[in-house]
Design a protein around this motif. Sequence first.
Motif, PDB file in Angstrom:
ATOM      1  N   GLN A  39     -78.770  -3.362 -58.600  1.00  0.00           N
ATOM      2  CA  GLN A  39     -78.532  -2.304 -57.464  1.00  0.00           C
ATOM      3  C   GLN A  39     -79.872  -1.959 -56.850  1.00  0.00           C
ATOM      4  N   ILE A  40     -80.240  -2.628 -56.016  1.00  0.00           N
ATOM      5  CA  ILE A  40     -81.505  -2.398 -55.422  1.00  0.00           C
ATOM      6  C   ILE A  40     -81.572  -1.365 -54.891  1.00  0.00           C
ATOM      7  N   GLY A  41     -82.764  -0.586 -55.208  1.00  0.00           N
ATOM      8  CA  GLY A  41     -82.992   0.830 -54.362  1.00  0.00           C
ATOM      9  C   GLY A  41     -81.821   1.821 -54.557  1.00  0.00           C
ATOM     10  N   LEU A  42     -81.480   2.325 -53.387  1.00  0.00           N
ATOM     11  CA  LEU A  42     -80.553   3.262 -53.420  1.00  0.00           C
ATOM     12  C   LEU A  42     -79.801   3.197 -51.961  1.00  0.00           C
ATOM     13  N   ILE A  43     -78.633   3.826 -52.089  1.00  0.00           N
ATOM     14  CA  ILE A  43     -78.024   4.185 -50.730  1.00  0.00           C
ATOM     15  C   ILE A  43     -78.264   5.067 -50.107  1.00  0.00           C
ATOM     16  N   LEU A  44     -78.970   5.255 -48.919  1.00  0.00           N
ATOM     17  CA  LEU A  44     -79.536   6.426 -48.337  1.00  0.00           C
ATOM     18  C   LEU A  44     -78.473   7.584 -48.018  1.00  0.00           C
ATOM     19  N   PRO A  45     -78.791   8.691 -47.966  1.00  0.00           N
ATOM     20  CA  PRO A  45     -77.649   9.819 -47.872  1.00  0.00           C
ATOM     21  C   PRO A  45     -76.936   9.268 -46.472  1.00  0.00           C
ATOM     22  N   ASN A  46     -75.796  10.125 -46.298  1.00  0.00           N
ATOM     23  CA  ASN A  46     -74.752   9.616 -45.282  1.00  0.00           C
ATOM     24  C   ASN A  46     -75.281   9.900 -44.099  1.00  0.00           C
ATOM     25  N   SER A  47     -75.728  11.285 -43.736  1.00  0.00           N
ATOM     26  CA  SER A  47     -76.090  11.399 -42.290  1.00  0.00           C
ATOM     27  C   SER A  47     -77.158  10.600 -42.037  1.00  0.00           C
ATOM     28  N   PHE A  48     -78.237  10.033 -43.066  1.00  0.00           N
ATOM     29  CA  PHE A  48     -79.312   9.186 -42.609  1.00  0.00           C
ATOM     30  C   PHE A  48     -78.576   7.840 -41.757  1.00  0.00           C
ATOM     31  N   ILE A  49     -77.752   7.368 -42.862  1.00  0.00           N
ATOM     32  CA  ILE A  49     -77.108   6.135 -42.417  1.00  0.00           C
ATOM     33  C   ILE A  49     -76.473   6.348 -41.107  1.00  0.00           C
ATOM     34  N   LYS A  50     -75.840   7.118 -40.828  1.00  0.00           N
ATOM     35  CA  LYS A  50     -75.119   7.693 -39.428  1.00  0.00           C
ATOM     36  C   LYS A  50     -75.902   7.707 -38.401  1.00  0.00           C
ATOM     37  N   ILE A  51     -77.139   8.271 -38.531  1.00  0.00           N
ATOM     38  CA  ILE A  51     -78.316   8.456 -37.536  1.00  0.00           C
ATOM     39  C   ILE A  51     -78.714   7.187 -37.091  1.00  0.00           C
ATOM     40  N   THR A  52     -78.977   6.335 -38.028  1.00  0.00           N
ATOM     41  CA  THR A  52     -79.572   5.115 -37.973  1.00  0.00           C
ATOM     42  C   THR A  52     -78.681   3.970 -37.715  1.00  0.00           C
ATOM     43  N   SER A  53     -77.575   4.235 -37.493  1.00  0.00           N
ATOM     44  CA  SER A  53     -76.343   3.093 -36.961  1.00  0.00           C
ATOM     45  C   SER A  53     -76.469   2.965 -35.550  1.00  0.00           C
ATOM     46  N   LYS A  57     -71.614   2.345 -35.571  1.00  0.00           N
ATOM     47  CA  LYS A  57     -71.231   2.975 -36.669  1.00  0.00           C
ATOM     48  C   LYS A  57     -69.855   2.239 -37.437  1.00  0.00           C
ATOM     49  N   GLY A  58     -69.001   1.783 -36.504  1.00  0.00           N
ATOM     50  CA  GLY A  58     -67.803   1.164 -36.968  1.00  0.00           C
ATOM     51  C   GLY A  58     -68.237  -0.122 -37.652  1.00  0.00           C
ATOM     52  N   LEU A  59     -69.141  -0.717 -37.282  1.00  0.00           N
ATOM     53  CA  LEU A  59     -69.290  -2.124 -37.650  1.00  0.00           C
ATOM     54  C   LEU A  59     -70.173  -1.865 -39.075  1.00  0.00           C
ATOM     55  N   ARG A  60     -71.139  -0.955 -39.009  1.00  0.00           N
ATOM     56  CA  ARG A  60     -71.886  -0.562 -40.158  1.00  0.00           C
ATOM     57  C   ARG A  60     -70.932  -0.264 -41.305  1.00  0.00           C
ATOM     58  N   LEU A  99     -69.059   6.966 -42.144  1.00  0.00           N
ATOM     59  CA  LEU A  99     -69.430   6.535 -40.830  1.00  0.00           C
ATOM     60  C   LEU A  99     -68.000   6.328 -40.076  1.00  0.00           C
ATOM     61  N   ASP A 100     -67.104   5.877 -40.514  1.00  0.00           N
ATOM     62  CA  ASP A 100     -65.775   5.597 -39.903  1.00  0.00           C
ATOM     63  C   ASP A 100     -64.706   6.362 -40.916  1.00  0.00           C
ATOM     64  N   PRO A 101     -64.358   7.834 -40.586  1.00  0.00           N
ATOM     65  CA  PRO A 101     -63.281   8.373 -41.331  1.00  0.00           C
ATOM     66  C   PRO A 101     -61.902   7.967 -41.276  1.00  0.00           C
ATOM     67  N   TYR A 102     -61.727   7.005 -40.091  1.00  0.00           N
ATOM     68  CA  TYR A 102     -60.379   6.515 -39.715  1.00  0.00           C
ATOM     69  C   TYR A 102     -60.140   5.442 -40.793  1.00  0.00           C
TER      70      TYR A 102
END
Lengths: 285, 261, 271
Positions: A39-53, A57-60, A99-102
Amino acid sequence: MKSKYLKSLLIILFISFLIALHIKEVASIYTKRCHKNNQIGLILPNSFIKITSFGFKGLRSDILYLNAVNFLMSFDQISDLKEKDWHWFYRLIDASTYLDPYFQDPLFLANAMIWPSKCYNTTISILKRGAKFRSWDWRFPFFVGFDYFYFLKDYKNGTKWLLIASKKRHSPSILLVSLASALTTRAGQLSMGITILKNQIAHTKNKKLKKAYKKRLRCLENLVILERAIAKYKKLFGHYPSKISQLLNSHILKKLPHDPFGAIYKITPKGHVKRIILKKIKNKT
Amino acid sequence: MIQFKKVSKTYKYNFWDKKITALKELTLTIEKGEVFGFLGPNGAGKSTAIKLLMDFIRPSSGMILIDGIDSKEPQARRLLGYLPENPYFYDQLTPKDLLSFGAKASGVKPKDAKKRISYLLKKLELEHVSKRRLRQFSKGMLQRVGLALSLVHDPQVVVLDEPMSGLDPLGRTLVSKLILELKERGKTVFFSSHILSDIERLCDRIAIIHKGELRFLGYIKNVISKYNEQEQDISLPPKETTSYKRILSPVEKLFIEVINQ
Amino acid sequence: MLYRILSLQNITFKEGIKDKSILAIFFIAILTFIAIIIFPNLFARDIGKVCIDVALSSITLLGLILIFFTCSSILSKDVDKKTIYIVLARPFSRAEYIIGKYLGFLSLEVFVITIISVLSTVGVFICYHYNIHYFPKHFSFYEYLLAILMIIEMLAILIALLLFFSSLTTQGFTATILTLASYIIGSSLNDVLDTISNSSDSIKINKGIIYVINLVKYIFPNLSLFDFKLEVAHGVKISSQNITTAFLYGIIYILLLISLSCLLYKRKEFP
């Protein structure tokens, strides 16, 4: 000019051959990367992932979901996952649905994994997100309600969410409402169940549905009658009756109510009435 | 035809750099129908003057008139045909694409344009490569394409920035022939060059410019007659022998003299 | 005037379409066509969603590649290698140059996106045919096309930005970098604003930062307005108000950028 194209064609063929040779190893590198012990590193906070996609977003979200699936698959058995693995898994699912709540797939996966993972609150909050966005979909509020009842024994919230689910279009309202009331029966909140049903009957135009609801209502009302009788019995004799027939013998009830679904009544040591039903309502998950 | 009126240009490459004067109060008039040579060592300001004329850059002071129209007006360039110093075009186009763009942009009718393009391609010996992409062209070929482009709308004034550079002897005679032909047809030619022998052969009048200032302006006939008479007068450094002196042409002699002033 | 602008548009288009990078783009387009058909099968339920995700994302991505490689290399050649001389030596005003160039890039963009869209729509159609029950109930090809149009408008804004930045800088490369930066800012702006407005009390964001971000909001284009991928992928109805707002916003932004760059180019020198 023609030889140029031929050359580039040959080069492409050669490269694709190389790739084909190595694809197995490449794939294994990838699986190693999202393997259980890695489990390399960590999964970044949600909002950060959203901003950097950046508008992808859908593909991510798709890829995060695939990562979660791969992670699960890397264990031989689901029971092998430890608490921290489950935490990791739910972080991936949470990010994917943020990222994609649907997106249905991660929601279904989260709900399916609530049994082995025992991460009830996390799952419920993820499912609530799905319920909020997929406002036309009855399944997610239903899952939330069911999980509240079944795992957390939170009957109030459970009833609330099942009611929300039953109001959605295309929802099998009978099933949901009867489930809600069935669950409330066990909770001893009979009057609440009756209110739900009466409300439902008032808002239903379909005659068939109305009939079904009324049947359910009668069942609940029977229970109310029985439990009132039991309470009376306790006042008179100082203890709960052990059999339904005792209510008749002591002249508290003139006749036993008939269950519309053909169930048999039993009395629990705590004085609640239990219906023994021959065919159980199966949950949809 | 072309009038430079006290044109100055100062550059500032960076915000904090000192100003560099590229051109100092250049005043110059080029008459209709003459072939005008513009001489000067590297960095003298020849290209600056030409770019000012083409309105690629704007004068710090003074103004330039082309046939009475301010050079800042796009209309002024209707009369001009221009060949850049190191022509570089869009790589992927063919000479034909480029020439038809030039014709269209200058408002030549499609019918005339077709004739004109095929004429120029033949003239500049580009017919066999007219459908090849420009990226495959050598420098000399590009120069010829550039010439064709500058002539495609049959302009009144042709401005050529170093037309001979990068050409082989054959190409140079071709260009020389072209310039003479333009002169015969009454067009004005304004060109800058390092190659003094070409200037001597082609020009009616020359100007020599050094460090941004106009140092000499006069007819080539007068120069030739003047320097052929007084051959010994040139003050070359003592090392340079008489044999070297003898091969200098009149214009070269003038050039050295003007620069050493 | 129109004739001149169209002639410039024409050679810009020709130069772009014959560029080698177009071949690469079409090659990637074929790969995504295959991906559109294969990739969704990795998923359990939302096959339609993933399929449309891949299709629309690849259209966006290839459009971006076109801008940041082909268009920007043509533009930097104009500025760095002075190919602009062959245009400015003609009776072009600077405004005509900008408009002609913009139309050239735009037509290139539209042409390439159209071809890729046809390819990917065929892919989506094949996927739809085989997985019809796994597509959202209200999925419509009409809204899918609308989303592609919005992608084209977003790319049109980026082209205008590229031209605008080229009028500010003396090097083509700087303009490309600035455009890329504005794309990154523009496409994440909405999410940053969301994060700020949703930030709980436990995470306090510096007031100065909020001020700067609010300033940025008014300068850079909000590109997420043009992003309808999620809605189309899930068959959520796109509100016509959103579409109209985005459309008008884009048009106004482009017109503003073009007229600003015309003004700036008027003063620009090409030594």
